[in-house]
Design an enzyme around this catalytic site. Structure first.
Site, short mmCIF file in Angstrom:
data_model
loop_
_atom_site.label_atom_id
_atom_site.label_comp_id
_atom_site.label_asym_id
_atom_site.label_seq_id
_atom_site.Cartn_x
_atom_site.Cartn_y
_atom_site.Cartn_z
N CYS B 77 0.84 -1.21 0.00
CA CYS B 77 0.00 0.00 0.00
C CYS B 77 0.88 1.25 0.00
O CYS B 77 1.63 1.47 -0.93
CB CYS B 77 -0.99 -0.01 1.16
SG CYS B 77 -2.29 1.23 0.95
N HIS B 175 -4.06 -4.56 -0.22
CA HIS B 175 -3.67 -5.08 1.10
C HIS B 175 -3.75 -6.60 1.13
O HIS B 175 -4.83 -7.15 1.40
CB HIS B 175 -4.59 -4.51 2.19
CG HIS B 175 -4.33 -3.07 2.49
ND1 HIS B 175 -3.39 -2.67 3.39
CD2 HIS B 175 -4.86 -1.94 1.98
CE1 HIS B 175 -3.35 -1.35 3.45
NE2 HIS B 175 -4.24 -0.88 2.59
N GLU B 177 -2.80 -8.54 3.35
CA GLU B 177 -3.13 -8.97 4.72
C GLU B 177 -4.61 -8.87 5.02
O GLU B 177 -5.08 -9.37 6.02
CB GLU B 177 -2.30 -8.16 5.74
CG GLU B 177 -2.75 -6.73 6.00
CD GLU B 177 -2.35 -5.71 4.95
OE1 GLU B 177 -1.89 -6.11 3.86
OE2 GLU B 177 -2.50 -4.50 5.22
#
Lengths: 252, 193
Positions: B77, B175, B177
């Site tokens: 990001c 992202h 994650e």
């Protein structure tokens, strides 16, 4: 293509989900982490957790819960309820929340929105707006869990918080909330078209058609519901399949 | 494996650490130059604003260190944008590792670009096991245009760089994650590089 988001909302008190949530396949439906994992598996695009605890003790429990949620789920989530300072937000973000939502504290001190955006970036600042329509006033903003009418017309407040740095608006119609008669399409459309940031429609979802209307007629970027999902009146995979057939871009 | 997440108080490093824990991998959070230099692999997350993130890096002298690293490095990001040359966000000079600009979305669509969007034109081992048009989660208002270093793209509405690779520096605008099983696969692939 960017998809429209489906967002289940969970109310949390003292670290537990409130309302008699009923689920098979879940060991403990009062455990927000179990529920969150289940929603993530079902295809929820994001989750919102609202802390309705009134005590300081409860707030600490909530911060711990945020950490547990972040450790266990792999989709984004927003937390709200009782946030009134940069320090409050810091704790929640450090524990793994992706976004925070502020409501009454922004009404009390609009500069809080600017301060949060400056500290953490607009992308993690959602402003929740509770709105109510009466013939005499039009759509006005309410505060303190919808108990007090403010001076703000909804559209003006929405524009103001975006100017201050809000990255998203969560718009709840008090007229529609709990009715299952559909989202407030007129004010949702008006706000969605007036601001440059994403708008989440909330309040009134009762059927799959209502979600399609929020996206296709009111131009909402996301739609939120609570009891409809919690009581399994609507399953997210069925909802998304239906939306796709209606021409709504969704993640399946 | 000695995996280090660069911790420079710009964003939610915790989420990345948790995602790695879900994969059974322990990572060290650090802003210490020696610890970072000694790592086998490095993840560089980031959310927030470019200028303040650069200020945090400079305070820790990491702006000098990061460009010299030779291990597999993964910017996420804002961590991807910081690897580039210059950002329109606050007119900020960046780490200047990847010779690309960072631009603001100029579109009638909503900004930030927030939500799940599709990955296309995948061309890196980073995407092994990921299908074309699978969804990942984005939240950003600035983007890196397509370039010779683009290894995946998304469109909003015009195509932009979803991921980059330049030498040992990999980067993703989305992202991983927070991108469900697709994101986990991408993190696993980075760990396997």
């Amino acid at each position: 293509m960017l998809t429209k988001r489906i967002i289940p909302c969970l109310d949390i008190k003292d670290g537990r989900t409130v309302k008699g949530v009923q689920f098979e396949n879940i060991r403990d439906a009062g455990d927000p982490v179990e529920l969150a994992k289940w929603y993530a598996q079902q295809g929820a695009d994001e989750l919102v957790f609202l802390d309705i605890t009134a005590t300081n003790e409860g707030r600490k429990t909530f911060a711990q819960l945020v950490r547990d949620i972040a450790l266990h789920i792999d989709i984004p989530f927003t937390v709200g309820g009782g946030i009134s300072s940069v320090a409050d937000v810091e704790v929640l973000l450090q524990n793994g929340a992706d976004k925070v939502s502020v409501n009454s504290s922004a009404i009390k001190d609009p500069q809080l929105v600017a301060e949060l955006a400056r500290h953490f970036g607009s992308q993690c600042v959602t402003v929740a707006i509770d709105t109510k329509y009466t013939e005499a006033t039009g759509w006005k903003v309410y505060t303190r869990a919808g108990t007090i009418e403010t001076e703000y017309a909804t559209i003006d407040w929405a524009k103001k918080v975006v100017e201050l740095g809000a990255g998203e608006i969560l718009l709840t119609s008090m007229n529609n909330d709990g009715t299952k008669a559909g989202f407030a399409l007129d004010i949702t459309r008006e706000v969605a078209n007036a601001v440059t940031v994403p708008v989440i429609a909330s309040g009134g979802a009762g059927s799959m058609e209502h979600f399609a209307d929020a996206f296709l007629k009111a131009n909402a970027d996301a739609a939120l519901a609570a009891s409809l999902f919690h009581f399994r009146e609507l399953a997210i995979p069925d909802l998304k399949k239906y939306l796709k057939e209606q021409g709504v871009a969704v993640r399946i | 494996m000695n995996l280090v997440i660069v911790d420079y108080k710009a964003g939610n490093v915790q989420s990345v650490q948790f995602a790695l824990e879900r994969l059974g991998v322990q990572a060290t959070l650090s802003s210490d130059a020696e610890t970072i230099k000694a790592a086998d692999k490095i993840i560089f997350p980031g959310v927030g604003q470019a200028a303040s993130a650069m200020a945090q890096l400079k305070t820790r002298n990491l702006d000098k260190l990061l460009p010299t690293l030779e291990q597999p490095f993964f910017g996420v990001c804002l961590g991807m944008q910081l690897l580039c040359t210059h950002s329109e966000e606050g007119n900020t000079d960046l780490l200047n590792i990847i010779p690309l600009p960072v631009k603001h979305f100029e579109t009638d669509l909503k900004v930030p670009h927030m939500g799940w969007n599709q990955l296309e034109h995948l061309q890196s081992p980073l995407f092994d096991g990921v299908e074309e048009k699978e969804y990942v989660y984005y939240v950003h208002s600035y983007y890196v245009p397509l370039s010779e270093y683009t290894i995946a793209q998304s469109a909003y509405p015009e195509p932009f760089s979803a991921a980059l690779q330049y030498k040992n520096f990999y980067a993703a605008q989305f992202h991983p994650e927070k991108s469900s099983s697709v994101g986990s696969q991408i993190l696993k692939n980075f760990l396997a590089l």
